[in-house]
Design a protein around this motif. Structure first.
Motif, PDB file in Angstrom:
ATOM      1  N   LYS A  30     -69.531  47.014 -63.234  1.00 32.64           N
ATOM      2  CA  LYS A  30     -69.118  48.418 -63.700  1.00 32.64           C
ATOM      3  C   LYS A  30     -70.531  48.904 -64.263  1.00 32.64           C
ATOM      4  CE  LYS A  30     -65.584  49.301 -66.232  1.00 32.64           C
ATOM      5  NZ  LYS A  30     -64.622  49.030 -67.292  1.00 32.64           N
ATOM      6  N   ALA A  31     -70.611  50.325 -63.689  1.00 31.96           N
ATOM      7  CA  ALA A  31     -72.001  50.924 -64.198  1.00 31.96           C
ATOM      8  C   ALA A  31     -71.569  52.173 -64.633  1.00 31.96           C
ATOM      9  CB  ALA A  31     -72.947  51.214 -62.986  1.00 31.96           C
ATOM     10  N   LEU A  32     -72.361  52.582 -65.926  1.00 30.29           N
ATOM     11  CA  LEU A  32     -72.245  54.045 -66.557  1.00 30.29           C
ATOM     12  C   LEU A  32     -73.262  54.888 -65.842  1.00 30.29           C
ATOM     13  CD1 LEU A  32     -71.010  55.871 -68.535  1.00 30.29           C
ATOM     14  CD2 LEU A  32     -72.765  54.867 -70.254  1.00 30.29           C
ATOM     15  N   LEU A  33     -72.584  55.878 -65.250  1.00 32.01           N
ATOM     16  CA  LEU A  33     -73.617  57.043 -64.718  1.00 32.01           C
ATOM     17  C   LEU A  33     -73.898  58.335 -65.348  1.00 32.01           C
ATOM     18  CD1 LEU A  33     -73.039  56.935 -60.722  1.00 32.01           C
ATOM     19  CD2 LEU A  33     -74.376  55.296 -62.110  1.00 32.01           C
ATOM     20  N   MET A  34     -75.164  58.612 -65.948  1.00 26.49           N
ATOM     21  CA  MET A  34     -75.096  59.698 -66.989  1.00 26.49           C
ATOM     22  C   MET A  34     -75.737  60.700 -65.942  1.00 26.49           C
ATOM     23  SD  MET A  34     -74.167  58.268 -69.846  1.00 26.49           S
ATOM     24  CE  MET A  34     -75.241  59.340 -71.203  1.00 26.49           C
ATOM     25  N   LEU A  35     -74.990  61.827 -65.889  1.00 28.10           N
ATOM     26  CA  LEU A  35     -75.350  62.886 -64.767  1.00 28.10           C
ATOM     27  C   LEU A  35     -75.712  63.983 -65.608  1.00 28.10           C
ATOM     28  CD1 LEU A  35     -72.281  62.210 -62.700  1.00 28.10           C
ATOM     29  CD2 LEU A  35     -74.607  61.116 -62.296  1.00 28.10           C
ATOM     30  N   VAL A  39     -76.532  50.897 -67.205  1.00 35.57           N
ATOM     31  CA  VAL A  39     -76.740  52.322 -67.155  1.00 35.57           C
ATOM     32  C   VAL A  39     -77.449  52.941 -66.357  1.00 35.57           C
ATOM     33  CG1 VAL A  39     -76.939  54.350 -68.780  1.00 35.57           C
ATOM     34  CG2 VAL A  39     -75.809  52.189 -69.704  1.00 35.57           C
ATOM     35  N   VAL A  40     -77.284  53.942 -65.629  1.00 32.26           N
ATOM     36  CA  VAL A  40     -78.269  54.532 -64.669  1.00 32.26           C
ATOM     37  C   VAL A  40     -78.120  56.056 -65.129  1.00 32.26           C
ATOM     38  CG1 VAL A  40     -78.808  55.218 -62.564  1.00 32.26           C
ATOM     39  CG2 VAL A  40     -77.753  53.064 -62.896  1.00 32.26           C
ATOM     40  N   HIS A  41     -79.151  56.672 -65.250  1.00 26.95           N
ATOM     41  CA  HIS A  41     -79.474  58.086 -65.696  1.00 26.95           C
ATOM     42  C   HIS A  41     -79.873  58.858 -64.412  1.00 26.95           C
ATOM     43  CE1 HIS A  41     -79.700  57.113 -70.265  1.00 26.95           C
ATOM     44  NE2 HIS A  41     -79.905  55.967 -69.641  1.00 26.95           N
ATOM     45  N   VAL A  42     -79.336  59.938 -64.107  1.00 30.21           N
ATOM     46  CA  VAL A  42     -79.587  60.734 -63.007  1.00 30.21           C
ATOM     47  C   VAL A  42     -79.952  62.037 -63.634  1.00 30.21           C
ATOM     48  CG1 VAL A  42     -78.677  61.791 -60.846  1.00 30.21           C
ATOM     49  CG2 VAL A  42     -78.009  59.431 -61.628  1.00 30.21           C
ATOM     50  N   ARG A  43     -80.884  62.699 -62.919  1.00 30.18           N
ATOM     51  CA  ARG A  43     -81.350  63.783 -63.206  1.00 30.18           C
ATOM     52  C   ARG A  43     -81.773  64.759 -62.185  1.00 30.18           C
ATOM     53  NH1 ARG A  43     -87.464  63.641 -65.868  1.00 30.18           N
ATOM     54  NH2 ARG A  43     -88.317  62.682 -64.236  1.00 30.18           N
ATOM     55  N   LEU A  44     -81.787  66.087 -62.239  1.00 32.52           N
ATOM     56  CA  LEU A  44     -82.330  67.087 -61.160  1.00 32.52           C
ATOM     57  C   LEU A  44     -83.772  67.116 -61.562  1.00 32.52           C
ATOM     58  CD1 LEU A  44     -81.841  69.018 -58.782  1.00 32.52           C
ATOM     59  CD2 LEU A  44     -81.582  70.886 -60.608  1.00 32.52           C
ATOM     60  N   ALA A  45     -84.671  66.712 -60.764  1.00 38.41           N
ATOM     61  CA  ALA A  45     -86.117  66.768 -60.964  1.00 38.41           C
ATOM     62  C   ALA A  45     -86.859  66.772 -59.710  1.00 38.41           C
ATOM     63  CB  ALA A  45     -86.358  65.619 -61.865  1.00 38.41           C
ATOM     64  N   PHE A  46     -87.632  67.779 -59.529  1.00 40.37           N
ATOM     65  CA  PHE A  46     -88.367  67.961 -58.230  1.00 40.37           C
ATOM     66  C   PHE A  46     -89.968  67.443 -58.390  1.00 40.37           C
ATOM     67  CE2 PHE A  46     -85.366  71.512 -58.562  1.00 40.37           C
ATOM     68  CZ  PHE A  46     -84.597  71.039 -57.515  1.00 40.37           C
ATOM     69  N   ASP A  47     -90.338  66.979 -57.049  1.00 40.08           N
ATOM     70  CA  ASP A  47     -91.733  66.530 -56.839  1.00 40.08           C
ATOM     71  C   ASP A  47     -92.586  68.120 -56.822  1.00 40.08           C
ATOM     72  OD1 ASP A  47     -92.852  66.646 -53.792  1.00 40.08           O
ATOM     73  OD2 ASP A  47     -90.731  67.119 -54.251  1.00 40.08           O
ATOM     74  N   PRO A  48     -93.810  68.111 -56.999  1.00 38.29           N
ATOM     75  CA  PRO A  48     -94.721  69.309 -57.176  1.00 38.29           C
ATOM     76  C   PRO A  48     -94.599  69.976 -55.664  1.00 38.29           C
ATOM     77  CG  PRO A  48     -96.014  67.367 -58.122  1.00 38.29           C
ATOM     78  CD  PRO A  48     -94.548  66.842 -57.437  1.00 38.29           C
ATOM     79  N   SER A  49     -94.324  69.491 -54.550  1.00 37.28           N
ATOM     80  CA  SER A  49     -94.194  70.207 -53.219  1.00 37.28           C
ATOM     81  C   SER A  49     -92.903  70.806 -52.987  1.00 37.28           C
ATOM     82  CB  SER A  49     -94.435  69.399 -52.082  1.00 37.28           C
ATOM     83  OG  SER A  49     -93.598  68.416 -51.970  1.00 37.28           O
ATOM     84  N   ILE A  80     -84.479  64.201 -69.870  1.00 37.92           N
ATOM     85  CA  ILE A  80     -83.039  63.909 -70.432  1.00 37.92           C
ATOM     86  C   ILE A  80     -83.256  64.066 -71.977  1.00 37.92           C
ATOM     87  CG2 ILE A  80     -81.384  61.944 -70.726  1.00 37.92           C
ATOM     88  CD1 ILE A  80     -82.630  60.997 -68.142  1.00 37.92           C
ATOM     89  N   VAL A  81     -81.926  64.814 -72.397  1.00 33.16           N
ATOM     90  CA  VAL A  81     -81.934  65.089 -73.954  1.00 33.16           C
ATOM     91  C   VAL A  81     -82.192  64.019 -74.807  1.00 33.16           C
ATOM     92  CG1 VAL A  81     -80.471  66.936 -73.618  1.00 33.16           C
ATOM     93  CG2 VAL A  81     -79.715  64.681 -73.980  1.00 33.16           C
ATOM     94  N   GLU A  82     -82.765  64.141 -75.852  1.00 29.45           N
ATOM     95  CA  GLU A  82     -83.301  63.015 -76.660  1.00 29.45           C
ATOM     96  C   GLU A  82     -82.214  62.033 -77.035  1.00 29.45           C
ATOM     97  OE1 GLU A  82     -86.226  60.639 -78.382  1.00 29.45           O
ATOM     98  OE2 GLU A  82     -86.594  62.475 -77.064  1.00 29.45           O
ATOM     99  N   ALA A  83     -81.214  62.425 -77.656  1.00 30.00           N
ATOM    100  CA  ALA A  83     -80.053  61.660 -77.700  1.00 30.00           C
ATOM    101  C   ALA A  83     -79.521  60.537 -76.894  1.00 30.00           C
ATOM    102  CB  ALA A  83     -78.825  62.537 -78.645  1.00 30.00           C
ATOM    103  N   LEU A  84     -79.691  60.884 -75.645  1.00 32.11           N
ATOM    104  CA  LEU A  84     -79.120  60.085 -74.632  1.00 32.11           C
ATOM    105  C   LEU A  84     -80.437  59.535 -73.512  1.00 32.11           C
ATOM    106  CD1 LEU A  84     -76.380  62.611 -73.165  1.00 32.11           C
ATOM    107  CD2 LEU A  84     -76.206  60.776 -75.032  1.00 32.11           C
ATOM    108  N   ALA A  85     -81.656  59.676 -74.188  1.00 32.97           N
ATOM    109  CA  ALA A  85     -82.699  59.050 -73.419  1.00 32.97           C
ATOM    110  C   ALA A  85     -82.640  57.705 -73.036  1.00 32.97           C
ATOM    111  CB  ALA A  85     -84.235  59.257 -74.231  1.00 32.97           C
ATOM    112  N   PRO A  86     -83.000  57.247 -71.945  1.00 36.63           N
ATOM    113  CA  PRO A  86     -83.163  56.138 -71.375  1.00 36.63           C
ATOM    114  C   PRO A  86     -83.889  55.123 -72.354  1.00 36.63           C
ATOM    115  CG  PRO A  86     -83.726  57.679 -69.523  1.00 36.63           C
ATOM    116  CD  PRO A  86     -83.886  58.556 -70.856  1.00 36.63           C
ATOM    117  N   ILE A  87     -83.559  53.829 -72.393  1.00 40.06           N
ATOM    118  CA  ILE A  87     -84.042  52.812 -73.076  1.00 40.06           C
ATOM    119  C   ILE A  87     -84.699  51.852 -72.005  1.00 40.06           C
ATOM    120  CG2 ILE A  87     -82.800  53.128 -75.051  1.00 40.06           C
ATOM    121  CD1 ILE A  87     -81.311  50.408 -74.191  1.00 40.06           C
ATOM    122  N   ASP A  88     -85.522  51.018 -72.276  1.00 36.89           N
ATOM    123  CA  ASP A  88     -86.309  50.091 -71.459  1.00 36.89           C
ATOM    124  C   ASP A  88     -85.139  49.342 -70.647  1.00 36.89           C
ATOM    125  OD1 ASP A  88     -88.552  50.719 -72.205  1.00 36.89           O
ATOM    126  OD2 ASP A  88     -89.012  48.829 -73.534  1.00 36.89           O
TER     127      ASP A  88
END
Length: 195
Positions: free
Chosen positions: A6-11, A56-66, A95-103
């Protein structure tokens, strides 16, 4: 290394979407997130997943500079490039601080709504032996629905945590959790969730 089933996806729990302040891009969504107490619920679920040793896997909308790696080329995604918005290293994409990824918790950057398109997410889950994904995120009718559809079509069991989600308007959220998401998995509340 042990594998998880099982995995938790934080979207998309990102500053630009979730927090009042100078980086906010979608005030109606942030207002619904605040009204529903979504971040506090997500924080509790995240803590429970970590305590249980769940991936736990965090997913975010994030673009490369191009902006060329973005897979969604619809006009509604055009302003991101025009405004140089949601760059991977920017404060608004964080990602918001309260939900920030850990190592040890991976962060998957996506260039569209669906977290599986153009990303290694499905391969990562397969490598970890994941057979079920637990989803929480914003917006319900966008990233959460897209993730549920793709995951179920990929052979994964899907559980959506309703009170970890919100949309731009209450009726969008309600329609999604009542009519759409049950087609792709189960919908539950955080109080009923177990890892």
């Amino acid at each position: 290394m042990t594998t998880a089933t099982k995995a938790l996806l934080m979207l998309d729990y990102q500053v630009a979407l979730c927090e009042e302040g100078p980086h906010l891009r979608m005030p109606p969504l942030a207002a619904q997130i605040a009204e529903r107490g979504v971040l506090a619920t997500a924080e509790r679920v995240l803590a429970a997943a970590r305590a249980a040793g769940t991936l736990v896997v965090h997913v975010r909308l994030a673009f490369d500079p191009s902006y060329r790696l973005r897979t969604n080329r619809l006009p509604r995604f055009g302003p991101y490039e025009e405004q140089r918005a949601m760059l991977a290293g920017s404060p608004e994409a964080r990602i918001v601080e309260a939900l920030a990824p850990i190592d040890g918790e991976p962060v998957v950057d996506k260039g569209c709504v669906d977290p599986f398109v153009g990303t290694p997410l499905r391969d990562v889950l397969a490598a970890e032996g994941v057979t079920e994904v637990v989803l929480g995120g914003v917006a319900t009718n966008l990233v959460v629905e897209s993730a549920a559809r793709h995951a179920s079509d990929s052979g994964l069991q899907v559980t959506v945590v309703e009170d970890m989600c919100a949309s731009f308007r209450p009726e969008f959220h309600a329609f999604s959790v009542t009519n759409m998401l049950p087609l792709f998995g189960s919908v539950t509340g955080s109080a009923e969730l177990a890892f």
